[in-house]
Each structure stands twice: as C-alpha cells, then as structure tokens.
Scaffold this motif. Structure first.
Motif, short mmCIF file in Angstrom:
data_model
loop_
_atom_site.label_atom_id
_atom_site.label_comp_id
_atom_site.label_asym_id
_atom_site.label_seq_id
_atom_site.Cartn_x
_atom_site.Cartn_y
_atom_site.Cartn_z
N PHE A 3 0.65 49.14 68.26
CA PHE A 3 0.54 50.46 68.84
C PHE A 3 1.66 50.70 69.94
CE2 PHE A 3 -1.74 53.01 72.59
CZ PHE A 3 -1.74 54.27 71.65
N GLN A 7 3.92 53.77 70.38
CA GLN A 7 4.24 54.76 71.46
C GLN A 7 5.60 54.75 71.90
OE1 GLN A 7 1.35 53.00 74.27
NE2 GLN A 7 0.14 55.10 74.26
N PHE A 10 7.22 57.11 69.32
CA PHE A 10 6.94 58.36 69.56
C PHE A 10 7.62 59.16 70.85
CE2 PHE A 10 2.80 61.20 71.07
CZ PHE A 10 3.30 62.23 70.38
N HIS A 66 -4.30 58.36 60.59
CA HIS A 66 -3.20 58.05 61.57
C HIS A 66 -2.21 57.32 60.69
CE1 HIS A 66 -1.22 56.11 64.83
NE2 HIS A 66 -1.51 54.82 64.24
N SER A 70 1.68 59.12 60.12
CA SER A 70 2.70 58.35 60.66
C SER A 70 3.61 57.73 59.75
CB SER A 70 2.20 57.02 61.31
OG SER A 70 3.13 56.40 61.71
N SER A 107 -0.35 62.38 64.29
CA SER A 107 -0.79 61.07 63.95
C SER A 107 -1.41 60.39 65.19
CB SER A 107 0.46 60.34 63.51
OG SER A 107 -0.18 58.98 63.52
N SER A 108 -0.78 60.55 66.55
CA SER A 108 -1.38 59.92 67.74
C SER A 108 -2.74 60.55 67.93
CB SER A 108 -0.37 60.20 68.65
OG SER A 108 -0.39 61.50 69.13
N ARG A 112 -7.13 55.41 65.58
CA ARG A 112 -6.10 54.47 65.23
C ARG A 112 -6.83 53.22 64.65
NH1 ARG A 112 -4.43 56.21 69.86
NH2 ARG A 112 -5.41 54.35 70.91
#
Lengths: 272, 430
Positions: A3, A7, A10, A66, A70, A107-108, A112
């Motif tokens: 994760f 991030q 992202f 998710h 992604s 996706s975020s 998740r």
C-alpha cells in the motif's frame, strides 16, 4: 508495504501529471524532461507495488476492483512507455499522464481489502486472461487518447481557429498513425484475451461461452473494434471517422470494465 | 585614464528610404572599406555590417566627434552630402550601442521581426573584421556576446516560431496536416508570384514532386521545368487529384474550377488520404464547400492572411520578452566594460602604494643598520601589511556593485584622493 508503494507511485503519477501540464502550457523543454523522469519512476514503483501485492495475496492481484483498475493504470503507463521507446508523439505524455492519474484515483477510492480467491478462479488462467485483457485495454486506451487529440487538432485546423492546441499537438498524420499502431496491437490482444477467457471458462464451468453480461459486452466491444480495423484496412477509413469510432469503442471497453460490474451481475463481478 | 567610447553609426530600413540605402550599401564586399577604415587615426577597433536593410559601423574611439566625421566622410562621402546624411544616420554610444547591436543580432530590429537571416549576416561581417584583425578585445567580446544573446532569445522566446508570410503559413499548415512532406506531391494550378513562392517553400521542405497545370500548356511546361516537375493540361485536374496531396490554385478564372462533388468523387480511390487545398486566387478558384468534406482542408487567401495576422500578434508578444532579455544582457555587458575600466586604476593604486612603501623602508632601514636580516624582514612585512590594509577599503569601494553610484565617479574619487593623475583633477574625468 504494497500500500505504501501504491501511495508513492500514486503521488508520483500526480507529480508527473502536474509537470506535464506545466510543460503543456509553458512549452519549456526542461520541464518535460523532469515530467518524463517522474513518470518513469512512478511506473517502476507501481510495478513493485503490484509484485508486493502478489506476494501478500498469494495470487495475481487482478481480482478486486482496486487491483483491476490499478493494473489497468499500470498497463496504460507501460504501454505508453514501450511506445515512446519506439517513437514519440508530441505532448502525448500529457494526456496519458492525466488518464493514468484518473485511473489511480479511482483505484485508490475502491476497497483495498485482499479477498480470498473463489475456488473457481484459482487457476493459471487468471494471470494469463486478466493481464492480456488489461494490457489490450491499455493499448486501446492509448488509441482513444490519440483519437481525442486528433479531434482537438482537426477541429482547429478545419475551423481555421487556432487556439491552445494547434501549436502544441502534433500533425494530424502522426495522430492518425498513432491510432493505427495502437489498434493493430490492442485489437489482437483483445481477441486473445477473449479466447483465453473462454478457454478458462471451459475449464472452470464446463462450457466456452455463458452469455454472462461481461462476456456479451466484451463481444460487443470486439465487434466495434473489428469494424474500425476492418474499415481502416480495406476501405482506407481514416481521420475523423476512425477517431470517433475508436472513442465510442473505448467507451464500450469502460462499460465492460465497470458498467457491467455495477449494473449487471455475473460471474465476473470481482468483489461482492 | 578612462577607456574608449563604443560608437555605432548606421542607417536602416526604418530611418532611410531604399533609394538612399541603395547608394550607401557596400556592394564591393568588406575588405576594401575595412582597409580604408584602418587608415583613420581616430578609431581603434572597428567592424562593418552591410545588408539589404542596413549599413552599420561599430567602432571604439577617444574623440567621438572627430571619429564620427572621419568615418562618415570615408564611408558615405561619395554617395550623399553631409547635410543629407545628418537626417538619416543614427548614432549610439556605449550602453545604447551595445543595446542596439544586441537588438539587431536577435532580429528585433529587422523588417520582419524574428527572421533568422540577420544572425548569419552578422557572423559573416564579424568574420571579415576578425580576419583583418580590425576588432580587438572589446569588439570581439561584444560581438561574441551578441551571438549568444541572439541564441538565448531564440531558445527562450517563440519569436521565430510562427510563419509571418502567406507562403510560409501555407507550408506550416501542410506540415500540421501531413507531418512529413517527403513523399507528398504538389499540384500547382495556374501561376502567380505567391503560388510559385509557396511551391518553392514546399520544395524546400522536401516534397517529392511538383505537377503544374495551366490553361496554356506552354506556360505549364515552362513552370514545370523550373521545379523539375511534370506539366499537365487543365482538364486533367480531377484525374490528377487522385495522386497529389497539396493543391495550390491561383488561376485568373472567373468561375470555380473545382467543385465539392469533383473532389468527393476521388476520395474513395485515394483511400481517404488527406488533401490540402490552398486557394490564392481572387476571385476564388475552389468551391468553399470542399472544406466540409472529411480529410480535406481548404484555405483561401483570407484564411491564410488571418493566420499570418495572428502569428504576427503572437510574435509581437514574444518580442516584448525578447527585449527584456536584450536589456538584461546589455546591463551585464556594461558591467564587464566598467570592470575593465577599473583595472588600470587598481593597478596604479597598488603600484603607487608599493612605491611609497619601498621608499620609506629604504629610508628607515638605512638608519637602522644594526638590525639582523630576520628583523629587517619582519619590518618589511609589517610595512607591506600596513599598505595593503590601508588599500583594502578603497579597493573594495571601487569594486563594489553598488547600483546607485556611477563607476566613473568612483574611479574619479579614488584617483583624486590618491592623486593618481598628479593632482590634475580634470584629467580623470575625460
């Protein structure tokens, strides 16, 4: 772990998009170099993110909303990078980075949580079918972005009113070629994706085709692209008409990806 | 001891009518006039620039009035009277001269702002000057700087980016439609200056073939020969549309020569390859409705003029940015100039202090003969330290970048205070 990587990548995509937009407006070359480097770094981190998630989940991470979105963003980014390696289209990166960022945003927002895999889905067909389909979608997304750029540029040249895009977008010819290249890679992959899907279906449920909504819609999508490709190669359709059709077909792709999942239920609904 | 003044004298397209400029232009090359300038005693470094739009001479000298007289008499005496010249010639000194040279180099003073030719001409003129060794420290540095300013303007502004003539605008559009023009064919219908110019530019961009159609085949053959192309008759026009990509039309016909349905009929055979029509004729040759067809783009003379106007206003905006760069670079260069102006004063000041130091040391040490060599050495060291300490602030004052104070005033103050000009105050100012 995965994760955190998600991030960071992202954020990387966001920075790359901002830099690309700054370059698009100001046309200062050093900014573009920075944007490219950030985008490349973000794509590498994104790859690591997917690998990490694979290790955490124990299966190919293309099963939840998710993960699928992604992965879609990842394939668009890498299709673009593989493409850039061969030849460049002026300011294509700006549009692609915006699209990739939007996918990452979507996706975020999705859950998740790692879902245990349904027994029916535990097969080697999962990575093969899902990744081929999503890479195909990546190339089709690029074709659609190229078509949008074509329409923007064509409108300014046709109407003889030169605004923001005329000097910033490449020639009509190179945008049309972009569309052709992306379709000639994306369409065979889409076909392959459907074939592997149906082989998997035979293995998992005993028959090749179920008329499950997802299957139906991918068939519709396939026919749309088949029409574009056919017209292009036989009658020599090009330019505006092809661009419009490519965009419509891509809308069908997006509907197959999401619309079906939310509106119509079927065996493909990932996380429920 | 001030440095020489930089002077720029010249005429250009803005100040001087063509009839006068023609007479002034140096038609026989640079060698002769440069050699002639070398025989003048009032100027030191010099260089000459002569193009169809300007004649300029740049030199350094002590006595500006005398130098101006000599130079003008030499260069322009044969072509115009002194009275006449007074009205046309512009004269810039020092910072203004630097600024003007930078403006010229970056094509801001050109008739067509942003055209790229002038820099090449400037470089050529400078090559002659430096070959004949007529330019020295200051002009060499100044001209090299002007080249780099021009380059900076090109890269940081979009001054040369857009086409500002109709034929160039047409070429630019063709590139936006076709990308690469290498394998494209041009059909020239009718003849005319502008159409031929556009065709020439397209050939310059690498189009593979030029086809010429004309009412009289004879004229077509002639034009085709010029572009190494192929002549066709006017009634083959529609047939030709199947194989060409860019059509430039400028016939004197009073009626339309191509209609929408004519063009539509060939598109299938062309497999929808794009067509770009340029209609320069008045009255128009081509049906405006042609533009409505897919993959076909039609621009008439008004459309192209509109593009040019837009590009011009864009260019004007960029010119403002460019001027700011020129201004900035002018200041930088002036600073360099002032620094070389400082150098002699600094050297003189140091040597004066050293002289005093040596003299006084000799006096004192002569009286103190019982000192050991080591002790003498430390006294010498102390004296040197005192002088350099004493000079520290005056030197700092000279070198400091205080924008309020004029360097010349500072130099003058220091020279007066230390009596570097043997007490003669006025000499420092000249």
């Amino acid at each position: 772990m995965s994760f955190l990587l998600f991030q960071i990548s992202f954020a990387g995509y966001f920075l790359a998009m901002s830099a690309y937009l700054v370059f698009f407006i100001s046309q200062r070359k050093p900014v573009r170099r920075i944007a490219r480097m950030i985008f490349f770094a973000a794509a590498i981190l994104h790859t690591l993110n997917i690998l990490a998630r694979y290790l955490e989940a124990g299966h190919t991470p293309i099963t939840s909303q998710h993960e699928a979105v992604s992965f879609f963003a990842w394939s668009v980014a890498w299709c673009y990078l593989s493409f850039r390696w061969r030849y460049t289209v002026k300011n294509f990166g700006t549009f692609v980075s915006v699209f990739v960022f939007l996918l990452m945003l979507l996706s975020s927002l999705a859950s998740r949580q790692i879902m245990p895999l349904v027994p029916a889905l535990q097969s080697w067909w999962l990575p093969v079918h899902a990744s081929i389909s999503l890479v195909a979608d990546g190339f089709l997304a690029l074709a659609c972005i190229g078509s949008i750029m074509y329409l923007l540029q064509e409108r300014e040249i046709k109407n003889k009113r030169f605004g923001l895009f005329y000097s910033r977008l490449p020639s009509l010819d190179s945008l049309d070629k972009l569309n052709q290249h992306c379709l000639s890679v994306g369409f065979p992959l889409l076909t392959l994706g459907i074939i592997t899907g149906s082989l998997w279906a035979k293995q998992a449920w005993g028959s090749y085709w179920h008329w499950d909504p997802k299957e139906t819609w991918s068939l519709i999508t396939w026919f749309l692209y088949a029409a574009v490709v056919h017209q292009r190669f036989t009658v020599g359709w090009r330019g505006r008409r092809v661009a419009v059709l490519t965009i419509i077909a891509f809308v069908a792709v997006l509907f197959t990806l999401w619309g079906v999942t939310f509106l119509l239920k079927g065996v493909h609904t990932y996380a429920t | 001891m001030p440095r020489d003044t930089i002077v720029l004298l010249g005429v250009n397209h803005k100040t001087t009518p063509l009839a006068v400029r023609e007479k002034l232009a140096l038609t026989g090359g640079y060698e002769e006039p440069l050699a002639a300038l070398g025989r003048l005693d009032a100027i030191r470094e010099y260089y000459l620039l002569s193009t169809c739009n300007r004649v300029e001479v740049l030199f350094t000298c002590r006595d500006v009035r005398e130098a101006r007289k000599q130079v003008l008499d030499l260069l322009f005496a044969g072509s115009a009277s002194r009275e006449e010249m007074k009205n046309y010639i512009y004269q810039y000194e020092d910072q203004e001269a630097i600024n003007h040279l930078f403006l010229v180099a970056s094509s801001l003073d050109s008739m067509i702002v942003g055209e790229a030719q002038i820099l090449g001409q400037l470089k050529d003129a400078f090559r002659h000057a430096s070959c004949q060794k007529t330019s020295g420290l200051i002009l060499n540095k100044l001209l090299h700087k002007s080249f780099s300013v021009a380059k900076r303007v090109r890269t940081e502004t979009r001054i040369g980016a857009n086409a500002v003539s109709i034929s160039y605008a047409a070429v630019e559009l063709a590139r936006k439609i076709f990308g690469n023009l290498d394998d494209k064919r041009v059909l020239l219908v009718g003849a005319g200056e502008m159409a031929e110019l556009a065709a020439e530019h397209l050939v310059g961009q690498g189009v593979s073939e030029v086809v010429v159609a004309n009412r009289t085949l004879e004229r077509a053959v002639k034009l085709a020969r010029r572009f190494d192309g192929r002549p066709v008759a006017l009634d083959e026009l529609v047939e030709q549309l199947k194989s060409v990509d860019i059509i430039i039309s400028s016939t004197g016909a009073s009626d339309l020569i191509l209609r929408k349905k004519d063009v539509q009929s060939v598109m299938r055979e062309r497999r929808n390859q794009p067509l770009f029509f340029i209609d320069i004729a008045v009255p128009r040759d081509l049906d405006p409705e042609i533009n409505e067809l897919d993959n076909i783009y039609l621009y008439d003379i008004d459309d192209l003029k509109h593009v040019v106007e837009m590009n011009k206003s864009e260019r004007d905006k960029e010119a403002v940015k460019a001027r700011r760069i020129v201004e900035e670079e002018t200041l930088k260069f002036s600073q360099w100039l002032e620094n070389i102006e400082l150098t002699p004063t600094i050297i003189e000041l140091r040597s004066m202090a050293d002289d005093i130091c040596k003299k006084e040391l000799a006096k004192t040490l002569g009286k103190l003969d019982h000192l050991s060599a080591r002790e003498k050495k430390s006294i010498e060291k102390m004296a040197a330290a005192i002088t350099s300490r004493m000079l520290h602030y005056p030197l700092q004052y000279l070198k400091s970048d205080n924008p309020c104070g004029d360097r010349r005033d500072k130099v003058n103050t220091v020279r007066t205070l230390f009596r570097l000009d043997n007490g003669n105050r006025d000499r420092g100012r000249r």
